[in-house]
Each structure stands twice: as structure tokens, then as C-alpha cells.
Write an enzyme that holds these catalytic residues in place. Structure first.
Site, PDB file in Angstrom:
ATOM      1  N   ASP A  48       0.796  -1.182   0.027  1.00 23.12           N
ATOM      2  CA  ASP A  48       0.255   0.057  -0.028  1.00 23.12           C
ATOM      3  C   ASP A  48       0.836   1.217   0.051  1.00 23.12           C
ATOM      4  O   ASP A  48       1.505   1.592   0.842  1.00 23.12           O
ATOM      5  CB  ASP A  48      -1.015   0.054   1.314  1.00 23.12           C
ATOM      6  CG  ASP A  48      -1.755   1.326   1.232  1.00 23.12           C
ATOM      7  OD1 ASP A  48      -2.583   1.213   0.607  1.00 23.12           O
ATOM      8  OD2 ASP A  48      -1.487   2.413   1.869  1.00 23.12           O
ATOM      9  N   TYR A  53       3.023   9.910  -0.485  1.00 24.53           N
ATOM     10  CA  TYR A  53       4.197   9.314   0.452  1.00 24.53           C
ATOM     11  C   TYR A  53       5.375   9.660  -0.355  1.00 24.53           C
ATOM     12  O   TYR A  53       6.699   9.448   0.227  1.00 24.53           O
ATOM     13  CB  TYR A  53       3.903   7.720   0.506  1.00 24.53           C
ATOM     14  CG  TYR A  53       2.620   7.248   1.394  1.00 24.53           C
ATOM     15  CD1 TYR A  53       1.998   8.431   1.830  1.00 24.53           C
ATOM     16  CD2 TYR A  53       2.131   6.112   1.441  1.00 24.53           C
ATOM     17  CE1 TYR A  53       0.429   7.904   2.504  1.00 24.53           C
ATOM     18  CE2 TYR A  53       1.266   5.582   2.002  1.00 24.53           C
ATOM     19  CZ  TYR A  53       0.349   6.538   2.505  1.00 24.53           C
ATOM     20  OH  TYR A  53      -0.984   6.232   3.114  1.00 24.53           O
ATOM     21  N   LYS A  78      -2.620   5.760  -4.398  1.00 24.18           N
ATOM     22  CA  LYS A  78      -3.745   6.688  -4.116  1.00 24.18           C
ATOM     23  C   LYS A  78      -3.429   7.970  -4.811  1.00 24.18           C
ATOM     24  O   LYS A  78      -2.308   8.433  -4.942  1.00 24.18           O
ATOM     25  CB  LYS A  78      -3.834   6.945  -2.700  1.00 24.18           C
ATOM     26  CG  LYS A  78      -3.921   5.845  -1.826  1.00 24.18           C
ATOM     27  CD  LYS A  78      -4.286   5.867  -0.319  1.00 24.18           C
ATOM     28  CE  LYS A  78      -3.874   4.690   0.296  1.00 24.18           C
ATOM     29  NZ  LYS A  78      -2.405   4.657   0.945  1.00 24.18           N
ATOM     30  N   HIS A 111      -7.459   9.263  -2.229  1.00 21.21           N
ATOM     31  CA  HIS A 111      -6.889   9.476  -0.951  1.00 21.21           C
ATOM     32  C   HIS A 111      -7.862  10.007  -0.042  1.00 21.21           C
ATOM     33  O   HIS A 111      -7.829   9.624   1.317  1.00 21.21           O
ATOM     34  CB  HIS A 111      -5.536  10.201  -1.110  1.00 21.21           C
ATOM     35  CG  HIS A 111      -4.636   9.606  -0.008  1.00 21.21           C
ATOM     36  ND1 HIS A 111      -3.326   9.611  -0.286  1.00 21.21           N
ATOM     37  CD2 HIS A 111      -4.614   9.273   1.214  1.00 21.21           C
ATOM     38  CE1 HIS A 111      -2.747   9.224   0.780  1.00 21.21           C
ATOM     39  NE2 HIS A 111      -3.545   9.022   1.851  1.00 21.21           N
TER      40      HIS A 111
HETATM   41  P1  NDP Z   1       0.801   1.328  11.754  1.00 22.29           P
HETATM   42  O1  NDP Z   1      -0.540   1.659  12.784  1.00 22.29           O
HETATM   43  O2  NDP Z   1       1.052   0.210  11.097  1.00 22.29           O
HETATM   44  O3  NDP Z   1       2.098   1.651  12.841  1.00 22.29           O
HETATM   45  C1  NDP Z   1       3.394   1.709  12.679  1.00 22.29           C
HETATM   46  C2  NDP Z   1       4.242   2.319  13.594  1.00 22.29           C
HETATM   47  O4  NDP Z   1       4.253   0.985  14.400  1.00 22.29           O
HETATM   48  C3  NDP Z   1       5.637   2.436  13.204  1.00 22.29           C
HETATM   49  O5  NDP Z   1       6.150   3.443  14.097  1.00 22.29           O
HETATM   50  C4  NDP Z   1       6.357   1.226  13.208  1.00 22.29           C
HETATM   51  O6  NDP Z   1       7.817   1.355  13.412  1.00 22.29           O
HETATM   52  C5  NDP Z   1       5.806   0.325  14.580  1.00 22.29           C
HETATM   53  N1  NDP Z   1       5.395  -0.887  14.631  1.00 22.29           N
HETATM   54  C6  NDP Z   1       5.227  -1.481  13.352  1.00 22.29           C
HETATM   55  N2  NDP Z   1       4.976  -2.989  13.598  1.00 22.29           N
HETATM   56  C7  NDP Z   1       5.670  -3.170  15.015  1.00 22.29           C
HETATM   57  C8  NDP Z   1       5.968  -4.421  15.847  1.00 22.29           C
HETATM   58  N3  NDP Z   1       5.410  -5.540  15.481  1.00 22.29           N
HETATM   59  N4  NDP Z   1       6.351  -3.913  17.209  1.00 22.29           N
HETATM   60  C9  NDP Z   1       6.525  -2.663  17.542  1.00 22.29           C
HETATM   61  N5  NDP Z   1       6.219  -1.481  16.952  1.00 22.29           N
HETATM   62  C10 NDP Z   1       5.772  -1.762  15.555  1.00 22.29           C
HETATM   63  O7  NDP Z   1       1.074   2.747  11.151  1.00 22.29           O
HETATM   64  P2  NDP Z   1       0.613   3.579   9.939  1.00 22.29           P
HETATM   65  O8  NDP Z   1       0.036   4.856  10.522  1.00 22.29           O
HETATM   66  O9  NDP Z   1       1.771   3.827   9.019  1.00 22.29           O
HETATM   67  O10 NDP Z   1      -0.641   2.918   8.916  1.00 22.29           O
HETATM   68  C11 NDP Z   1      -0.435   1.948   8.207  1.00 22.29           C
HETATM   69  C12 NDP Z   1      -0.445   2.253   6.899  1.00 22.29           C
HETATM   70  O11 NDP Z   1      -1.753   2.716   6.574  1.00 22.29           O
HETATM   71  C13 NDP Z   1       0.258   3.226   6.240  1.00 22.29           C
HETATM   72  O12 NDP Z   1       1.771   2.901   6.305  1.00 22.29           O
HETATM   73  C14 NDP Z   1      -0.339   3.638   5.050  1.00 22.29           C
HETATM   74  O13 NDP Z   1      -0.078   2.536   4.316  1.00 22.29           O
HETATM   75  C15 NDP Z   1      -1.794   3.384   5.447  1.00 22.29           C
HETATM   76  N6  NDP Z   1      -2.352   4.699   6.108  1.00 22.29           N
HETATM   77  C16 NDP Z   1      -3.418   5.302   5.166  1.00 22.29           C
HETATM   78  C17 NDP Z   1      -3.985   6.490   5.513  1.00 22.29           C
HETATM   79  C18 NDP Z   1      -4.796   6.888   4.450  1.00 22.29           C
HETATM   80  O14 NDP Z   1      -5.250   8.322   4.640  1.00 22.29           O
HETATM   81  N7  NDP Z   1      -5.477   6.333   3.381  1.00 22.29           N
HETATM   82  C19 NDP Z   1      -3.322   7.310   6.514  1.00 22.29           C
HETATM   83  C20 NDP Z   1      -2.453   6.718   7.309  1.00 22.29           C
HETATM   84  C21 NDP Z   1      -2.239   5.366   6.829  1.00 22.29           C
HETATM   85  P3  NDP Z   1       8.886   0.892  12.530  1.00 22.29           P
HETATM   86  O15 NDP Z   1       8.453   1.423  11.133  1.00 22.29           O
HETATM   87  O16 NDP Z   1       9.961   1.895  13.098  1.00 22.29           O
HETATM   88  O17 NDP Z   1       9.342  -0.471  12.673  1.00 22.29           O
END
Ligand code: NDP
Length: 282
Positions: A48, A53, A78, A111
Site C-alpha cells: 500500500d 508518500y 492513491k 486518498h
Molecule cells: P501502523 O499503525 O502500522 O504503525 C506503524 C508504527 O508502529 C511504526 O512506528 C512502526 O515502527 C511501529 N511498528 C510496526 N510493527 C511493530 C511491531 N511489531 N512492534 C512494535 N512496533 C511496530 O502505521 P501507519 O500509521 O503507518 O498505518 C499503516 C499504513 O496505513 C500506512 O503505512 C499507510 O500505508 C496506510 N495509511 C493510510 C492513510 C490514508 O489516509 N489512506 C493514512 C495513514 C496510513 P517501525 O516502522 O520503526 O518499525
């Protein structure tokens, strides 16, 4: 052996892997390249991204380097808010495709809906959607959908749509269930994708979730992802850390009990983006 992820079937028959790999805030360049390569090696087949981004080029490179057959991949991008409208959408799509290095896309999403900030938001969304329908009917995209659309945005869109959205990607994690939108999507055969399934990390220290996770020998992240799946939504966990990328896919060997699902479903708001599609100013 990489994990094999089950699929949901979209309303047009296209199969979509039930877990996608999130890439928001993953910088273009080495970080995006290596994290997407790690994800593909681990077994993710659904990536995704979004024009906003800024990492489509590195993601395209990771896809090309992976050697995985194109039909086995499911790639979403998106359309960003500044590109809404018929002609601008068509050219923004071509730009994304060039960056991704793809000749077709699996899923394209609006988006964010144009909102009350725009006096003619309904018309803007309808015109954008008309371009999505053209790209879909021309065979450039396998499925089309929206993101951050509330029921009233969807009601307005369907007044002029000739192809119904197949997906709505919304913020969805413990404490933010968006029940009204999810029920609307279910009633209209739209798959709900869960963005920020870990609340961008804000879920991970919640005591109730920590306690439940310990009972299964799983992490809170794994419990959040599993909870999304058991509620019929499609989680998009993001990580740039190899062991977390793999951990977030290791969710198919346990089932949360009905009681634990109820407990999580009833958690109060414990953090999130705070963004409301009707009031965002971007
Ligand atoms: P998540 O809710 O998936 O959380 C990601 C965070 O959690 C990062 O800081 C990551 O750290 C940490 N993390 C991930 N896995 C673990 C784990 N197993 N243990 C501990 N920490 C963990 O993040 P997002 O807010 O990025 O949402 C996910 C996706 O949704 C986005 O990346 C995007 O693709 C989509 N999205 C879409 C939006 C929209 O408007 N359509 C808006 C926001 C998000 P690290 O990376 O440092 O490992």
C-alpha cells in the site's frame, strides 16, 4: 517458507490479500527499497503506497528486483488531494505508474474526499471518480476505491457513479471502529481496509491489549492485526524494521476468543490520528 496470506474477494471478483504492507512515512530511497524487499521476502504480496508518500519509485524498484510474477502481486496507490478532477486524475495516474514502473495497477484509491472546505466538493469527487471509471474500464486498473470516505460522501458519489467503489480505506484500530462507515461498506459490498492498525504505534503500550497479547504468547501488534482480520477488515501494518515486518505477518496461527474480541471492540479511544475527513484542511 514465506507465509501465504488468504484473500478477500472484491465485488468485481478480484482477489486481494488480507494483509497489506503499509508504507506511509517510509522514506524513498534505501529505507523503502529494503523494507519492501524484506516484506516481499517474508510473504507480503500486497503493498500500500500513495503518491503523497513520495516513495513510489523505490517501491517500484523493490517490486522489479523481487522477481515475483506480476500477477502474484497486489499494488495499491492513491490519488493525492491536489490532483482531484477528471484530467488531473488521468495525468496523476500516469505519473504514479511511471514511478512504480508498472503497466497496470491493482487498486487505485481517492486518498481523501473533497470536503466542506470546497463549495463544490461533491462535483469534484464525482469528476475524479469519472476518471477512475475510465481507467478501470480501459483495463489500466483491476479495482477502484476510495479512502477516508464517510457514508455521506459515498451516498453522494453513488448518485453519478457507474462503477461502485470496491474498497474504502479508513482509520481503524482498537478504540476507533468507525462502526457507521464499516456497516455502510459491508451493506454495499466494499472491503474495509484498516489504516494505522497499530494506531501508528499508539496501541502498543495499552495495558488491556498487553494483557491479552501475553495470554497468546503474541505481541500487541500481532493482536491488533489479528483483531482487524477477525472483524473482517484488511489491516495495512507498516514497519521499516525487518523483525517487525516478519512479526506482523505471523498472525495466522492463533485465534482471539469471542470474549477477547468483545473486550477489544469495547475499548475506549486510546489514541489515533485525530483526523476527520469532513474537517481536514489538506
Ligand atoms: P501502523 O499503525 O502500522 O504503525 C506503524 C508504527 O508502529 C511504526 O512506528 C512502526 O515502527 C511501529 N511498528 C510496526 N510493527 C511493530 C511491531 N511489531 N512492534 C512494535 N512496533 C511496530 O502505521 P501507519 O500509521 O503507518 O498505518 C499503516 C499504513 O496505513 C500506512 O503505512 C499507510 O500505508 C496506510 N495509511 C493510510 C492513510 C490514508 O489516509 N489512506 C493514512 C495513514 C496510513 P517501525 O516502522 O520503526 O518499525
Amino acid at each position: 517458507m514465506p507465509t501465504t496470506i488468504p484473500t478477500y474477494r472484491l465485488s468485481n471478483g478480484v482477489e486481494i490479500p488480507q494483509i497489506g504492507f503499509g508504507t506511509w512515512q517510509t522514506p524513498d530511497g534505501d529505507t523503502a527499497l529494503h523494507s519492501v524487499k524484506t516484506a516481499l521476502q517474508a510473504g507480503y504480496r500486497h503493498i500500500d503506497t500513495a503518491a503523497a508518500y513520495g516513495n513510489e519509485a523505490s517501491i517500484g524498484q523493490a517490486i522489479a528486483d523481487s522477481g515475483i510474477d506480476r500477477p502474484d502481486l497486489f499494488i495499491t496507490t492513491k490519488l493525492w488531494n491536489t490532483e482531484r478532477g477528471y484530467e488531473t486524475t488521468l495525468s496523476a495516474f500516469e505519473q504514479s505508474m511511471r514511478k512504480l514502473g508498472l503497466d497496470y495497477l491493482d487498486l487505485y484509491l481517492i486518498h481523501w474526499p473533497a470536503n466542506a472546505k470546497h463549495s463544490d466538493g461533491e462535483t469534484i469527487n464525482a469528476e475524479t471518480w469519472r476518471a477512475f471509471e475510465k481507467l478501470y474500464n480501459d483495463g489500466r486498473i483491476k479495482a477502484i476505491g476510495v479512502s477516508n470516505f464517510l457514508p455521506h460522501h459515498l451516498d453522494a458519489l453513488t448518485k453519478t457513479a457507474t462503477v461502485a467503489p470496491m474498497v474504502n480505506q479508513i482509520e481503524y484500530h482498537p478504540g476507533q471502529l468507525q462502526t457507521e462507515t464499516v456497516d455502510y461498506c459491508t451493506a454495499h459490498d466494499m472491503v474495509v481496509q484498516a489504516w494505522s492498525p497499530l494506531g501508528t504505534g499508539k496501541m502498543l503500550s495499552d495495558e488491556t491489549l498487553t494483557g491479552i497479547a501475553a495470554n497468546y504468547g503474541k505481541s500487541v501488534a500481532q493482536v491488533c492485526i489479528r483483531w482487524c482480520l477477525q472483524n473482517g477488515t484488511l489491516p495495512l501494518p507498516k514497519s521499516v524494521t525487518p523483525e517487525r515486518i516478519r512479526e506482523n505477518l505471523d498472525v495466522l496461527d492463533f485465534t482471539l476468543t469471542d470474549a477477547d474480541m468483545q473486550t477489544i471492540n469495547q475499548l475506549p479511544y486510546i489514541g489515533g490520528s485525530g483526523l476527520n475527513p469532513d474537517t481536514v484542511t489538506f
